[in-house]
Design a protein around this motif. Structure first.
Motif, PDB file in Angstrom:
ATOM      1  N   ARG A  71      -6.732  -5.122  -8.547  1.00 26.83           N
ATOM      2  CA  ARG A  71      -7.470  -4.485  -7.451  1.00 26.83           C
ATOM      3  C   ARG A  71      -6.672  -4.581  -6.144  1.00 26.83           C
ATOM      4  N   LYS A 102      -5.127  -1.278  -4.053  1.00 25.52           N
ATOM      5  CA  LYS A 102      -5.528  -0.976  -2.671  1.00 25.52           C
ATOM      6  C   LYS A 102      -4.393  -1.214  -1.678  1.00 25.52           C
ATOM      7  N   SER A 103      -3.224  -1.556  -2.180  1.00 20.45           N
ATOM      8  CA  SER A 103      -2.110  -1.878  -1.292  1.00 20.45           C
ATOM      9  C   SER A 103      -1.507  -0.619  -0.680  1.00 20.45           C
ATOM     10  N   SER A 104      -0.770  -0.814   0.403  1.00 15.68           N
ATOM     11  CA  SER A 104      -0.086   0.311   1.044  1.00 15.68           C
ATOM     12  C   SER A 104       1.013   0.863   0.138  1.00 15.68           C
ATOM     13  N   TYR A 155       0.871   1.214  -3.131  1.00 16.64           N
ATOM     14  CA  TYR A 155       0.238   2.147  -4.069  1.00 16.64           C
ATOM     15  C   TYR A 155      -0.220   3.407  -3.340  1.00 16.64           C
ATOM     16  N   SER A 156      -0.845   3.214  -2.205  1.00 19.01           N
ATOM     17  CA  SER A 156      -1.348   4.347  -1.429  1.00 19.01           C
ATOM     18  C   SER A 156      -0.234   5.293  -1.020  1.00 19.01           C
ATOM     19  N   ASN A 210      -4.628   7.549 -11.537  1.00 15.03           N
ATOM     20  CA  ASN A 210      -5.542   6.403 -11.515  1.00 15.03           C
ATOM     21  C   ASN A 210      -6.104   6.140 -12.907  1.00 15.03           C
ATOM     22  N   PHE A 255     -10.765   6.019  -0.283  1.00  7.04           N
ATOM     23  CA  PHE A 255      -9.707   5.561  -1.175  1.00  7.04           C
ATOM     24  C   PHE A 255     -10.061   4.263  -1.907  1.00  7.04           C
ATOM     25  N   GLU A 256     -10.504   3.252  -1.186  1.00  2.00           N
ATOM     26  CA  GLU A 256     -10.756   1.946  -1.817  1.00  2.00           C
ATOM     27  C   GLU A 256     -11.906   2.021  -2.819  1.00  2.00           C
ATOM     28  N   GLU A 307     -12.628   4.587  -4.606  1.00  2.00           N
ATOM     29  CA  GLU A 307     -12.073   5.254  -5.784  1.00  2.00           C
ATOM     30  C   GLU A 307     -11.367   4.241  -6.684  1.00  2.00           C
ATOM     31  N   ILE A 308     -10.600   3.331  -6.112  1.00  2.00           N
ATOM     32  CA  ILE A 308      -9.940   2.292  -6.915  1.00  2.00           C
ATOM     33  C   ILE A 308     -10.991   1.390  -7.571  1.00  2.00           C
ATOM     34  N   ASP A 309     -12.003   0.984  -6.807  1.00  2.00           N
ATOM     35  CA  ASP A 309     -13.057   0.118  -7.349  1.00  2.00           C
ATOM     36  C   ASP A 309     -13.789   0.766  -8.521  1.00  2.00           C
TER      37      ASP A 309
END
Length: 293
Positions: A73, A77-79, A81-82, A98, A125-126, A128-130
């Motif tokens: 996780r 959510k890291s820069s 990856y973004s 994803n 964005f976050e 969506e990852i969750d």
């Protein structure tokens, strides 16, 4: 069950590698192995510079403060990856990656893709990852301490063959990268095929047996397609997908870089099939498929 010989489809390494799991007695060396596997999975085998590593989450993971899932996780959510997959990629490329990175498969259809697009619109964005990491599917497949692995290339009960073929378009062998190693670049690979529920040809990755299997990039029949028949021709018409145009082997020329956009579709009648086949091979092309229209 894997379709066809794993070595020819580029997934033999995945088949031969057991899932990686953090255990209560994992050694320092084991933890380093897990960390490398997590980076490789989450970033789609993209190269990560030392300055981009998530130092704090790595330390927390080694001390047992984060499970594998929570470490993933943090990376998601890291820069790093973004910047690779969110900021510079179209929305549906981001979503399909994803699915691949966090659930080990491709989207099952338009509704699933649309649902994640809605999450991006309404929650960001976050969230969506969750949505992947907090899903029942993730828990059932990987739990808290198994590193996600690619599952979509295996046939499973209650799943159509459409998603199975889509996975091979996304997974071009163990050495491919989702950042710079894909012939599609940053464009969605599956967008139109997910929307239409259309299967794709299962083509071995480049560098496979006999040097064939260059990843075909479908093109709309038009300026880059050739229809070499007229209304007076009789018999069946065949659609030939051609990939990997390049210089003949042994000439010392890179077969990919200079011809990356030379994929073509030929529509030819049966009586010209043999002549077209010979012409393509003289020009250094690789035939991905021949199908009747």
């Amino acid at each position: 069950m894997v379709f066809g010989p794993a070595s020819q489809l580029g997934v033999s390494l995945f088949e031969e590698t057991a899932p990686i799991e953090r255990l209560p007695n994992s050694s320092t060396e084991d933890l380093e192995t897990i960390i490398r596997a997590v980076y490789r999975q989450v970033f789609g085998n993209a190269y990560i510079m030392e300055s981009e590593r998530a130092i704090v989450p790595e330390s927390q993971f080694k001390r047992g403060e984060l499970s594998v899932r929570e470490f993933i996780r943090a990376l998601g959510k890291s820069s790093a990856y973004s910047s690779r997959f969110f900021d510079t990629c179209p929305r549906y490329r981001f979503i399909e990656l994803n699915f691949k990175h966090f659930l080990g498969r491709t989207p099952e259809g338009l509704e699933e893709t649309r649902a994640h697009s809605t999450i991006l619109d309404t929650e960001g964005f976050e969230a969506e990852i969750d949505s992947y990491l907090d899903s029942d599917e993730y828990q059932n497949a990987y739990g808290e301490n198994i590193v996600p692995y690619y599952r979509g290339y295996k046939t499973e009960p209650n799943r159509t063959m459409v998603e199975f073929t889509h996975m091979f378009a996304m997974l071009r062998g163990a050495s491919s990268s989702d950042f710079k190693g894909s012939l599609s670049g940053k464009s969605p690979v599956l967008n139109q095929y997910v929307i239409q529920g259309t299967p794709l040809a299962v083509i071995p990755p480049s560098g496979g047996s006999a040097g064939d299997g260059w990843s075909f990039q479908d093109r709309t029949i038009g300026s880059r397609s050739q229809g070499s028949f007229g209304t007076g021709d009789e018999g069946k018409v065949f659609r030939i997908e051609v990939t990997g145009y390049g210089s003949p082997k042994g000439k010392g020329v890179n077969r990919v870089s200079a011809f990356r956009r030379s994929n073509q579709v030929y529509l030819v009648p049966f009586n010209r099939l043999s002549a077209t086949y010979q012409k393509i091979h003289r020009q250094g092309g690789t035939i991905a498929s021949i199908t009747p229209v």
